[in-house]
Design a protein around this motif. Sequence first.
Motif, PDB file in Angstrom:
ATOM      1  N   VAL A   1       0.635  -0.848   0.212  1.00 25.77           N
ATOM      2  CA  VAL A   1      -0.232  -0.043  -0.006  1.00 25.77           C
ATOM      3  C   VAL A   1       1.051   1.387   0.044  1.00 25.77           C
ATOM      4  O   VAL A   1       0.350   1.954  -0.818  1.00 25.77           O
ATOM      5  N   LEU A   2       1.611   1.542   0.859  1.00 30.40           N
ATOM      6  CA  LEU A   2       2.590   2.690   1.079  1.00 30.40           C
ATOM      7  C   LEU A   2       4.033   2.929  -0.064  1.00 30.40           C
ATOM      8  O   LEU A   2       3.572   4.001  -1.006  1.00 30.40           O
ATOM      9  N   HIS A   3       4.436   1.882  -1.112  1.00 26.86           N
ATOM     10  CA  HIS A   3       4.306   2.324  -2.538  1.00 26.86           C
ATOM     11  C   HIS A   3       3.428   2.419  -3.575  1.00 26.86           C
ATOM     12  O   HIS A   3       4.308   3.463  -4.345  1.00 26.86           O
ATOM     13  N   SER A   4       2.717   1.988  -3.327  1.00 20.19           N
ATOM     14  CA  SER A   4       1.828   2.576  -4.858  1.00 20.19           C
ATOM     15  C   SER A   4       1.115   3.862  -3.921  1.00 20.19           C
ATOM     16  O   SER A   4       0.707   4.653  -4.962  1.00 20.19           O
ATOM     17  N   LEU A   5       0.731   4.227  -3.016  1.00 17.76           N
ATOM     18  CA  LEU A   5       0.752   6.033  -1.994  1.00 17.76           C
ATOM     19  C   LEU A   5       1.917   6.715  -2.763  1.00 17.76           C
ATOM     20  O   LEU A   5       1.351   7.548  -3.357  1.00 17.76           O
TER      21      LEU A   5
ATOM     22  N   THR B   1       4.291   6.425  -5.221  1.00 18.63           N
ATOM     23  CA  THR B   1       4.500   5.661  -6.696  1.00 18.63           C
ATOM     24  C   THR B   1       3.531   5.836  -7.390  1.00 18.63           C
ATOM     25  O   THR B   1       3.639   6.684  -8.335  1.00 18.63           O
ATOM     26  N   ASN B   2       2.488   6.118  -6.895  1.00 21.25           N
ATOM     27  CA  ASN B   2       1.080   6.612  -7.574  1.00 21.25           C
ATOM     28  C   ASN B   2       0.725   4.949  -9.238  1.00 21.25           C
ATOM     29  O   ASN B   2      -0.476   5.396  -9.919  1.00 21.25           O
ATOM     30  N   GLN B   3       1.935   3.948  -8.850  1.00 26.45           N
ATOM     31  CA  GLN B   3       1.855   3.014  -9.016  1.00 26.45           C
ATOM     32  C   GLN B   3       1.641   1.796  -8.630  1.00 26.45           C
ATOM     33  O   GLN B   3       2.077   1.599  -7.702  1.00 26.45           O
ATOM     34  N   VAL B   4       1.080   0.685  -9.151  1.00 28.95           N
ATOM     35  CA  VAL B   4       0.454  -0.225  -8.436  1.00 28.95           C
ATOM     36  C   VAL B   4       1.779  -1.129  -7.935  1.00 28.95           C
ATOM     37  O   VAL B   4       3.059  -1.575  -8.836  1.00 28.95           O
ATOM     38  N   LYS B   5       2.391  -1.803  -7.184  1.00 26.99           N
ATOM     39  CA  LYS B   5       3.755  -2.539  -6.368  1.00 26.99           C
ATOM     40  C   LYS B   5       3.298  -2.813  -5.832  1.00 26.99           C
ATOM     41  O   LYS B   5       3.522  -2.499  -4.506  1.00 26.99           O
ATOM     42  N   ARG B   6       3.187  -4.484  -5.515  1.00 27.69           N
ATOM     43  CA  ARG B   6       3.064  -5.512  -4.292  1.00 27.69           C
ATOM     44  C   ARG B   6       4.370  -5.621  -4.463  1.00 27.69           C
ATOM     45  O   ARG B   6       5.149  -5.987  -4.731  1.00 27.69           O
ATOM     46  N   SER B   7       4.180  -5.571  -2.597  1.00 30.25           N
ATOM     47  CA  SER B   7       5.692  -5.880  -2.433  1.00 30.25           C
ATOM     48  C   SER B   7       6.308  -7.531  -2.029  1.00 30.25           C
ATOM     49  O   SER B   7       4.662  -8.289  -2.324  1.00 30.25           O
ATOM     50  N   THR B   8       6.777  -7.972  -2.177  1.00 30.21           N
ATOM     51  CA  THR B   8       7.923  -9.129  -2.383  1.00 30.21           C
ATOM     52  C   THR B   8       8.246  -9.715  -1.465  1.00 30.21           C
ATOM     53  O   THR B   8       8.661 -11.434  -1.197  1.00 30.21           O
ATOM     54  N   ALA B   9       8.818  -9.390   0.083  1.00 34.69           N
ATOM     55  CA  ALA B   9       9.371  -9.436   1.009  1.00 34.69           C
ATOM     56  C   ALA B   9       8.721  -9.260   2.191  1.00 34.69           C
ATOM     57  O   ALA B   9       8.652  -7.699   1.781  1.00 34.69           O
ATOM     58  N   PRO B  10       8.670  -9.716   3.514  1.00 37.58           N
ATOM     59  CA  PRO B  10       8.300  -8.476   4.197  1.00 37.58           C
ATOM     60  C   PRO B  10       9.297  -7.669   4.652  1.00 37.58           C
ATOM     61  O   PRO B  10      10.453  -7.792   4.234  1.00 37.58           O
ATOM     62  N   THR B  11       8.954  -7.022   5.063  1.00 41.71           N
ATOM     63  CA  THR B  11       9.540  -5.982   6.008  1.00 41.71           C
ATOM     64  C   THR B  11      10.304  -6.518   7.288  1.00 41.71           C
ATOM     65  O   THR B  11       9.768  -6.543   8.198  1.00 41.71           O
TER      66      THR B  11
ATOM     67  N   GLU C   1      -1.903   1.963 -12.786  1.00 41.60           N
ATOM     68  CA  GLU C   1      -1.893   3.222 -11.865  1.00 41.60           C
ATOM     69  C   GLU C   1      -3.172   3.013 -10.791  1.00 41.60           C
ATOM     70  O   GLU C   1      -3.486   2.005 -10.534  1.00 41.60           O
ATOM     71  N   ILE C   2      -2.399   3.417  -9.307  1.00 40.14           N
ATOM     72  CA  ILE C   2      -3.525   2.846  -8.663  1.00 40.14           C
ATOM     73  C   ILE C   2      -4.318   3.482  -8.593  1.00 40.14           C
ATOM     74  O   ILE C   2      -5.664   3.917  -9.180  1.00 40.14           O
ATOM     75  N   SER C   3      -5.970   2.546  -7.351  1.00 37.21           N
ATOM     76  CA  SER C   3      -7.113   2.545  -7.223  1.00 37.21           C
ATOM     77  C   SER C   3      -7.577   3.712  -7.253  1.00 37.21           C
ATOM     78  O   SER C   3      -6.622   4.734  -5.858  1.00 37.21           O
TER      79      SER C   3
END
Length: 238
Positions: A85-89, A91-101, A218-220
């Motif tokens: 969610v944070l990355h998408s917010l 960058t304005n682009q959807v980007k799902r995380s691939t690893a846990p923080t 683009e994000i929803s």
Amino acid sequence: MAGSLRQVALVGTAVAVAGGVAYAVWRSYFPSEAAQGPEEQQQQPLLSSQEGAALGCARAPESQDVPPSKQILVLGLDGAGKTSVLHSLATNQVKRSTAPTEGFNAVCVSTEEMKMEFLEIGGSESLRDYWKKYLPRILLLIYVVDSADHKRLPVAKKLLHQLVQSNSTLPLMILANKQDIEGAYCITDIHDALALSEIGDERKMFLIGTHVAEDGFEISSSLKDTRELIAQLVSEVV
Ligand SMILES: Nc1nc2c(ncn2[C@@H]2O[C@H](COP(=O)(O)OP(=O)(O)OP(=O)(O)O)[C@@H](O)[C@H]2O)c(=O)[nH]1
Ligand SMILES: [Mg+2]
């Protein structure tokens, strides 16, 4: 149900997005002051000025007429979707995380009016002890839940209630994420599962359905609305 929902604003309609997102910088770290007590941290910023500068959230000297960054904490169980969610917010682009923080993840989002510092703390059990330490420093708590992870909603509820019990006025935004998954609880179910009516009506509280859909798009509009609402909320806090 209608009564309990009165205390929560359910946001789903379009709000115009003002300002652009300037940048996002990613980083995981354990701050050295993590071992300090909350009292010692009370007057400190969420990120030190060096950390803020590294993230593009540098603070202006007090003599300059520039508003300070607004600091926002992002919590929730592991896998809820905080990083995505944070990355998408940002960058304005959807980007799902691939690893846990594996620690902390700081993100800076700029609108025309302000800079917002988001600090995500990973949701795995070993990191949850750090959650409370940052509460005294923030303007807004964002709590992300996986709406399809029905089994762990009771844990998410317990931890949320523990977090907010020490501060009856801290604004709270709950993101009922992963609304795209079949069988995900809708926001009224999430409201009940998290017993939000028990959290009290002194604070501003919002429950918003979100999803981070396909990479590269683009994000929803719901995420854009969320960013706009966050900016509005933190701008209201002095
Ligand atoms: N279907 C779906 N998957 C999502 C969504 N948001 C995140 N995911 C996926 O869920 C998984 C966990 O996402 P993260 O963003 O890493 O979750 P997190 O809350 O940051 O987890 P921790 O950093 O471990 O605390 C990843 O595989 C994401 O791709 C969503 O809205 N829908
Ligand atoms: Mg994460």
